[in-house]
Design a protein around this motif. Structure first.
Motif, mmCIF file in Angstrom:
data_model
loop_
_atom_site.group_PDB
_atom_site.id
_atom_site.type_symbol
_atom_site.label_atom_id
_atom_site.label_comp_id
_atom_site.label_asym_id
_atom_site.label_seq_id
_atom_site.Cartn_x
_atom_site.Cartn_y
_atom_site.Cartn_z
ATOM 1 N N SER A 36 -63.119 37.424 56.250
ATOM 2 C CA SER A 36 -64.138 36.407 56.479
ATOM 3 C C SER A 36 -63.918 35.198 55.574
ATOM 4 C CB SER A 36 -65.532 36.990 56.285
ATOM 5 O OG SER A 36 -65.661 37.463 54.983
ATOM 6 N N GLY A 37 -63.389 35.454 54.417
ATOM 7 C CA GLY A 37 -63.102 34.346 53.504
ATOM 8 C C GLY A 37 -62.039 33.420 54.078
ATOM 9 N N MET A 38 -61.008 34.030 54.648
ATOM 10 C CA MET A 38 -59.932 33.228 55.242
ATOM 11 C C MET A 38 -60.453 32.429 56.420
ATOM 12 S SD MET A 38 -57.130 36.237 55.070
ATOM 13 C CE MET A 38 -55.787 35.586 56.021
ATOM 14 N N TYR A 39 -61.294 33.077 57.183
ATOM 15 C CA TYR A 39 -61.901 32.453 58.367
ATOM 16 C C TYR A 39 -62.653 31.188 57.963
ATOM 17 C CZ TYR A 39 -64.653 32.540 62.717
ATOM 18 O OH TYR A 39 -65.246 32.243 63.913
ATOM 19 N N MET A 40 -63.502 31.346 56.938
ATOM 20 C CA MET A 40 -64.293 30.209 56.487
ATOM 21 C C MET A 40 -63.408 29.111 55.919
ATOM 22 S SD MET A 40 -67.169 30.889 57.414
ATOM 23 C CE MET A 40 -68.449 29.898 56.698
ATOM 24 N N ARG A 41 -62.361 29.528 55.231
ATOM 25 C CA ARG A 41 -61.467 28.535 54.638
ATOM 26 C C ARG A 41 -60.819 27.696 55.730
ATOM 27 N NH1 ARG A 41 -58.763 32.503 50.683
ATOM 28 N NH2 ARG A 41 -56.782 31.720 51.474
#
Lengths: 258, 411
Positions: free
Chosen positions: B152-157
């Protein structure tokens, strides 16, 4: 005017939605993109059997007579029936982010249009294989007819998709309407068998002149009658403008209604 | 033009929502149950006017449901006002819903194209930005993998990187600066500052006043659909915090009246134990001016007051207290023995006061344990989680407690 400019700025979005729709439509099904052709072909077979073998008629090459009208009809009817739910289907986007809302019906109708173009490959294949032949001069007018139908379909799709947001039943009602509409348009029969007193009424249906033009070009191999074409174009433009006005009015509350 | 143009002009905007009590969306329901279509009209905005100059950054603050997010949605044109006008000059990008239109099966690269197209970029424009988007997201290795494999962190980034690279004239942001890890967050902040320096107008809606103070030139406080105050973030934020703490107290007082905790219940739930010669009757906190309250600003003095009853005299009593955060981590704890205050001779009921100077606990809720012990730590009345206080801070620093510091940077 500013709407057109804005839509032009968002052309990449339209393009990517069309691509996504075409790619995603048959995803996961075994035959995949072939369904684009199989579906209309089966409809063609059924109608041909029913209307030429069971209910007899004396139209020569009835399957072709039907085919050149059926494919444009499927484009129009899927534009309005499935197009009606297009905005509801994209509600996550509509609720979250700004973009000209018209992008959605436009891209939906465009993807149906691309499907129709692909089916026309089959039509031409049939015409060539059966040795029916092509009148090249007449075929040159085909793009104009297609654009007229596109314009009309888009106008209707805009109305249908915008109203469906407020009134979800429309989606189902349109299923019935489109069936009735099909039989009220000379697709499985010729307009000639319709009593003359109803011809005026028939011509108010924009799909009548449009279908007649397709038939003139591909079945009768003639350049379509200019007045018929102009009449169709006039109706198409009228419905497009009308649809756009209604759409613009209704789109202001999309985010709240969804 | 000599004068700086306004990037955003909002004039007398009102907006209300229909809250359907029971909505029938189908024809049948509409016809059959006309009465069910009743709705209440809730006015969210009651006439808001403000303007934002080109290149200015403003923050919208206010408690939940005050209309600040609605204002932002009106600015993005997701919704339209019932009356009044909104004028926006320039291309708008919003960091409201990140990753709108992301398709999990498509690769990061394809999603960049789809997502950027939603912001109104053409293919050429996206091509030109692709490298900087990928670089900013730090996802170069994964960019051709399907997005569903992303954390999810990568997604948001990825989503943030697209939105921030649109090169908008006006950037609208809603509570998104909680993207990714601390490292990426600070990178986002730097990017925002950079963007602001380039003359982009920014509107931020946030609960984190610290973030607003760091970026914005001006704060607008929206309260019940109206602008309550407007000015530099420092002033407005303080005013707002004062208001909030007063409000919270009112609420807490109300709930206290009804819910004085039963001692027995506390004992049974394992929150209280001891031999019982003396009992803590009541715990409260006072502010510097002596008024009873349980919300404080970071850096304030807090007076902790314990009322106790004595059933049987205790000659070697020790008072203690401890402060815990909501995760149960002890922030501080001491008692009179550790502090080398001579033992108390408790023979009759009374009150103990502890003045906590300059409490540097950061924003959040904290539980206070209080205890009376005897001798070398035999509990007489140990009361766990006896009292809850709330700390407020407009400052963006992170952690449990502030460590005073000065910066000495050689240039």
């Amino acid at each position: 005017m500013s709407t057109i400019k804005e839509l032009y700025a968002y052309r990449q979005m339209i393009f990517s939605l069309v691509k996504k729709d075409l790619r995603g439509r048959y995803k996961g099904s075994v035959l995949g993109f072939l369904w684009t052709f199989i579906n209309p072909l089966f409809q063609l077979i059924v109608y041909t059997i029913v209307f030429s073998k069971i209910l007899h008629n004396d139209i020569p090459q009835f399957y072709l007579y039907l085919f050149v009208a059926l494919i444009p009809w499927i484009f129009f009817s899927s534009s309005i029936t499935v197009g009606a739910s297009s905005i509801v289907a994209q509600k996550d986007l509509v609720k979250k982010i700004y973009f000209p809302r018209m992008v959605i019906p436009i891209s939906y109708v465009t993807s149906c249009f691309v499907n129709m173009l692909l089916c026309f490959i089959v039509i031409f294949a049939v015409i060539i294989v059966t040795g029916t032949g092509i009148n090249f001069l007449a075929v040159l007018t085909l793009p104009v007819i297609m654009i007229v139908e596109y314009i009309f379909s888009l106008g209707m799709a805009m109305i249908a998709s915008a109203v469906t947001v407020y009134f979800r039943d429309l989606e189902h009602i349109l299923g019935i309407v489109s069936m009735a509409w099909m039989y009220l348009t000379p697709i499985v029969y010729s307009k000639d068998i319709v009593p003359v007193k109803y011809h005026k009424l028939y011509n108010l249906n924009p799909m009548t002149p449009i279908i007649e033009c397709y038939r003139t070009v591909l079945y009768e191999k003639q350049v379509p009658d200019l007045t018929t074409l102009l009449w169709a174009a006039g109706l198409g433009v009228f419905f497009l403008v009308f649809g756009a006005v209604i759409f613009n009015k209704l789109q202001k509350h999309f985010a709240e209604e969804l | 033009m000599a004068e700086i143009e306004n990037a955003i002009e909002v004039r007398d905007v009102t907006k209300s929502f229909k809250v359907y009590l029971d909505k029938g969306a189908q024809l049948k329901e509409r016809l059959l149950f006309r009465k069910r279509c009743r709705y209440e009209e809730r006015k969210v905005l009651r006439g808001i006017s403000f303007s934002v100059k080109k290149g200015e950054a403003i923050g919208l603050i206010g408690h939940n449901g005050c209309g600040k997010s609605t204002t932002l949605k009106l600015l993005t044109r997701i919704m339209y006002p019932d009356s009044g006008t909104i004028k926006m000059n320039g291309r708008i990008s919003s960091l409201i819903e990140l990753g709108a239109g992301f398709h999990p099966d498509m690769s990061g690269r394809e999603n960049i194209y789809t997502n950027a197209a939603i912001f109104g970029l053409t293919k050429k424009e996206i091509d030109a930005r692709l490298d900087s988007i990928v670089e900013f997201s730090e996802l170069a290795e994964f960019i051709d993998n399907p997005v569903r494999t992303y954390s999810s962190g990568m997604y948001m980034r990825l989503a943030f990187s697209v939105a921030i690279n649109v090169d908008a004239d006006i950037l609208l942001i809603d509570e998104i600066l909680a993207v990714g890890d601390a490292n990426f967050q600070s990178k986002c902040f730097n990017k925002l500052r950079e963007i602001k320096a380039q003359g982009t107008t920014i509107v931020i809606v946030s609960h984190s006043l610290g973030q607003i103070e760091q970026i914005c030139d001006r704060s607008i406080w929206i309260h019940e659909g109206l602008i309550k105050a407007e000015g530099t973030p420092k002033e407005i934020d303080l005013e707002y915090l004062d208001y909030m703490s007063r409000k919270m107290q009112d609420k807490n007082k109300k709930s206290d009246d009804g819910g004085a905790e039963d001692e027995e219940a506390a004992a049974q739930s394992g929150k209280r134990w001891g031999s019982g010669e003396a009992r803590i009757k009541r715990v409260r906190t006072l502010s510097a001016d002596g008024s009873e309250q349980n919300t404080f600003r970071t850096g304030e003095d807090i007076k902790l007051v314990l009322d106790y009853n004595v059933n049987k005299p205790v000659h070697d009593a020790v008072f203690g207290f401890g402060v815990f955060d909501m995760n149960g981590v002890q922030c501080y704890g001491t008692n009179t023995r550790i502090d080398k205050v001579s033992d108390f001779d408790l023979s009759k009921s009374g009150t103990a006061e502890i003045l906590l100077k300059d409490v540097k606990l950061l924003a959040g809720e904290y539980m206070i344990d209080v205890a009376i012990e005897r001798g070398e730590g035999i509990p007489v009345d140990y009361y766990r989680q006896a009292y809850k206080i709330q700390m407020l801070s407009a400052y963006g620093d992170a952690g449990i407690a502030r460590i005073e510091h000065t910066w000495n940077l050689q240039r």
